[in-house]
Design a protein around this motif. Structure first.
Motif, mmCIF file in Angstrom:
data_model
loop_
_atom_site.group_PDB
_atom_site.id
_atom_site.type_symbol
_atom_site.label_atom_id
_atom_site.label_comp_id
_atom_site.label_asym_id
_atom_site.label_seq_id
_atom_site.Cartn_x
_atom_site.Cartn_y
_atom_site.Cartn_z
ATOM 1 N N PRO A 1 0.848 -1.320 0.067
ATOM 2 C CA PRO A 1 -0.114 -0.038 -0.002
ATOM 3 C C PRO A 1 0.873 1.324 0.035
ATOM 4 N N GLU A 2 1.934 1.513 0.611
ATOM 5 C CA GLU A 2 2.683 2.292 0.689
ATOM 6 C C GLU A 2 3.395 2.647 -0.653
ATOM 7 N N ALA A 3 3.566 1.679 -1.322
ATOM 8 C CA ALA A 3 4.245 1.804 -2.768
ATOM 9 C C ALA A 3 3.171 2.482 -3.608
ATOM 10 N N VAL A 4 1.830 2.054 -3.350
ATOM 11 C CA VAL A 4 0.725 2.755 -4.269
ATOM 12 C C VAL A 4 0.655 4.116 -3.816
ATOM 13 N N LEU A 5 0.887 4.541 -2.550
ATOM 14 C CA LEU A 5 0.785 5.801 -2.152
ATOM 15 C C LEU A 5 1.974 6.633 -2.893
ATOM 16 N N ALA A 6 3.169 6.057 -2.766
ATOM 17 C CA ALA A 6 4.370 6.750 -3.474
ATOM 18 C C ALA A 6 4.287 6.871 -5.135
ATOM 19 N N ALA A 7 3.678 5.694 -5.609
ATOM 20 C CA ALA A 7 3.295 5.940 -7.080
ATOM 21 C C ALA A 7 2.324 6.945 -7.547
ATOM 22 N N VAL A 8 1.295 7.031 -6.278
ATOM 23 C CA VAL A 8 0.211 8.033 -6.703
ATOM 24 C C VAL A 8 0.979 9.609 -6.708
ATOM 25 N N LEU A 9 1.805 9.510 -5.573
ATOM 26 C CA LEU A 9 2.399 11.037 -5.375
ATOM 27 C C LEU A 9 3.202 11.252 -6.562
ATOM 28 N N ASP A 10 3.838 10.516 -7.129
ATOM 29 C CA ASP A 10 4.760 10.601 -8.196
ATOM 30 C C ASP A 10 4.047 10.798 -9.412
ATOM 31 N N GLY A 11 2.646 10.719 -9.596
ATOM 32 C CA GLY A 11 2.093 10.902 -10.737
ATOM 33 C C GLY A 11 1.840 9.852 -11.751
ATOM 34 N N ILE A 12 2.144 8.659 -11.377
ATOM 35 C CA ILE A 12 2.208 7.474 -12.175
ATOM 36 C C ILE A 12 0.762 7.315 -12.608
ATOM 37 N N GLY A 13 -0.210 7.280 -11.790
ATOM 38 C CA GLY A 13 -1.513 6.718 -12.253
ATOM 39 C C GLY A 13 -2.580 7.149 -11.146
ATOM 40 N N ILE A 14 -3.713 6.340 -11.131
ATOM 41 C CA ILE A 14 -4.626 6.344 -10.124
ATOM 42 C C ILE A 14 -4.679 5.378 -9.134
ATOM 43 N N GLY A 15 -4.893 5.641 -7.787
ATOM 44 C CA GLY A 15 -4.750 4.368 -6.962
ATOM 45 C C GLY A 15 -6.160 4.355 -6.188
ATOM 46 N N LEU A 16 -6.360 3.142 -5.623
ATOM 47 C CA LEU A 16 -7.620 2.776 -4.738
ATOM 48 C C LEU A 16 -6.967 2.221 -3.588
ATOM 49 N N MET A 17 -7.183 2.761 -2.355
ATOM 50 C CA MET A 17 -6.677 2.196 -1.106
ATOM 51 C C MET A 17 -7.616 3.044 -0.050
ATOM 52 N N PRO A 18 -7.573 2.487 1.108
ATOM 53 C CA PRO A 18 -7.929 3.180 2.648
ATOM 54 C C PRO A 18 -7.658 4.604 2.549
ATOM 55 N N SER A 19 -8.713 5.561 2.900
ATOM 56 C CA SER A 19 -8.671 6.560 3.010
ATOM 57 C C SER A 19 -7.658 7.303 3.985
ATOM 58 N N TRP A 20 -7.502 6.637 5.080
ATOM 59 C CA TRP A 20 -6.456 7.023 5.904
ATOM 60 C C TRP A 20 -4.932 7.087 5.396
ATOM 61 N N LEU A 21 -4.623 6.457 4.448
ATOM 62 C CA LEU A 21 -3.200 5.946 3.757
ATOM 63 C C LEU A 21 -3.075 7.531 3.000
ATOM 64 N N PHE A 22 -3.956 8.241 2.680
ATOM 65 C CA PHE A 22 -3.749 9.436 1.563
ATOM 66 C C PHE A 22 -4.036 10.599 2.576
ATOM 67 N N ALA A 23 -4.759 10.563 3.884
ATOM 68 C CA ALA A 23 -5.079 11.464 4.627
ATOM 69 C C ALA A 23 -4.224 12.770 4.480
ATOM 70 N N ASP A 24 -2.790 12.742 4.735
ATOM 71 C CA ASP A 24 -1.873 13.677 4.809
ATOM 72 C C ASP A 24 -1.936 14.430 3.416
ATOM 73 N N SER A 25 -1.863 13.740 2.322
ATOM 74 C CA SER A 25 -1.773 14.121 0.878
ATOM 75 C C SER A 25 -2.957 14.898 0.601
ATOM 76 N N LEU A 26 -4.163 14.292 0.964
ATOM 77 C CA LEU A 26 -5.137 15.148 0.802
ATOM 78 C C LEU A 26 -5.312 16.571 1.476
ATOM 79 N N ALA A 27 -4.949 16.432 2.645
ATOM 80 C CA ALA A 27 -4.935 17.604 3.484
ATOM 81 C C ALA A 27 -4.017 18.723 2.969
ATOM 82 N N ALA A 28 -2.835 18.201 2.430
ATOM 83 C CA ALA A 28 -1.861 19.031 1.897
ATOM 84 C C ALA A 28 -2.192 19.566 0.267
ATOM 85 N N GLY A 29 -3.178 18.998 -0.195
ATOM 86 C CA GLY A 29 -3.463 19.218 -1.663
ATOM 87 C C GLY A 29 -2.910 18.528 -2.756
#
Length: 294
Positions: free
Chosen positions: A218-246
């Motif tokens: 899951p953490e690699a999915v997060l890293a790939a999403v942040l790198d702009g590789i593609g779209i991810g589907l994961m629990p909301s808490w994994l992306f909480a900080d990134s969503l808050a930061a925009g």
């Protein structure tokens, strides 16, 4: 012949990985620890440990025996504690937890738990593989997803609400999907341990996704999403900080995705140590006030 002492030496040698550590703990000297374990192996007629100058390696027979020995020692410790009228849980507690859940949700609770229960020694195994609780002597395993093993009992700790996200850089390059069907035209990051495989299970419109990157973390999915590789589907808490930061944006929020239970699992046929019950109570109380796990 003190077989109980032999068993205790063996169990602690497996848990610490060192005869010296057991000797210091029991104040009996390293040669005595080695002699006790050798006596146990001779009594059983089987090799439990492979010894080298650098490490101890548990044999397959030793792994199975350790699980049984740990259960026996736990039952004895529990009986003695009850006889003395002791209220505080104590002893070794072995817990298994997936990597991302441990990092984002469980590790922030560890210090509070150890302060609340100073007589408990917590041995936390962080891995995404499904451990065999019986074979590996694990008291509690925290897992995300439906329970399929009838030899285990489950206590609900919370819920993992899943969301679909992508970075702004990816969306500016590829556009924003308006329905699950449009995900077929996007590069989707595939989590290889997803129970539904390549199907993203939107309730009204499940869709089979494609993409050029697949990973089992899951953490690699997060890293790939942040790198702009593609779209991810994961629990909301994994992306909480990134969503808050925009830095990422939630997609298709009008399309429901079934949430997954977060359970504490424990063997159905094993006596539950008081320390395991205390741990589950502690985590359940903490997760109950965490909005991301509702």
């Amino acid at each position: 012949m003190d077989r109980l002492l032999w068993m205790h030496c063996y169990a602690r040698a497996v848990e610490t990985g060192s005869f010296s550590a057991v000797a210091r703990e029991l104040s009996i000297g390293q040669p005595n620890v080695s002699r006790h374990i050798a006596s146990l192996e001779s009594h059983l007629g089987t090799r439990l440990l492979h010894r080298s100058t650098r490490k101890l390696t548990v044999t397959p027979e030793g792994e199975r025996y350790y699980a049984e020995v740990r259960r026996a020692l736990d039952a004895i410790a529990e009986a003695e504690s009850n006889a003395r009228g002791e209220d505080q849980p104590q002893g070794l507690l072995r817990v298994a937890c997936p990597v991302a859940l441990a990092r984002f949700k469980l590790m922030p609770l560890v210090k509070q738990f150890l302060v609340a229960y100073p007589a408990i020694e917590l041995d936390l195994h962080v891995a995404d593989r499904k451990v065999d609780l019986i074979e590996e002597g694990v008291d509690v395993a925290i897992r995300v997803g439906e329970l399929r093993d009838s030899s285990l009992r489950a206590r609900r700790l919370g819920t993992a609400r899943r969301i679909c996200v992508a970075s702004s850089t990816y969306l500016s390059r590829r556009g924003v999907p308006q329905s699950p069907e449009e995900l077929r035209d996007h590069n989707c990051i595939r989590y290889s341990l997803l129970a539904t495989g390549t199907i993203w299970p939107f309730e009204r419109q499940p869709v089979e996704v494609r993409g050029n990157f697949r990973v089992d973390s899951p953490e690699a999915v997060l890293a790939a999403v942040l790198d702009g590789i593609g779209i991810g589907l994961m629990p909301s808490w994994l992306f909480a900080d990134s969503l808050a930061a925009g830095t990422v944006r939630q997609l298709l929020d009008n399309w429901e995705i079934p949430s997954l239970p977060v359970n504490a699992l424990y063997p159905a046929k094993r006596l539950m140590p008081r320390r395991a019950a205390a741990f589950m109570d502690f985590v359940a109380d903490a997760f109950a006030v965490d909005e991301a796990l509702q």
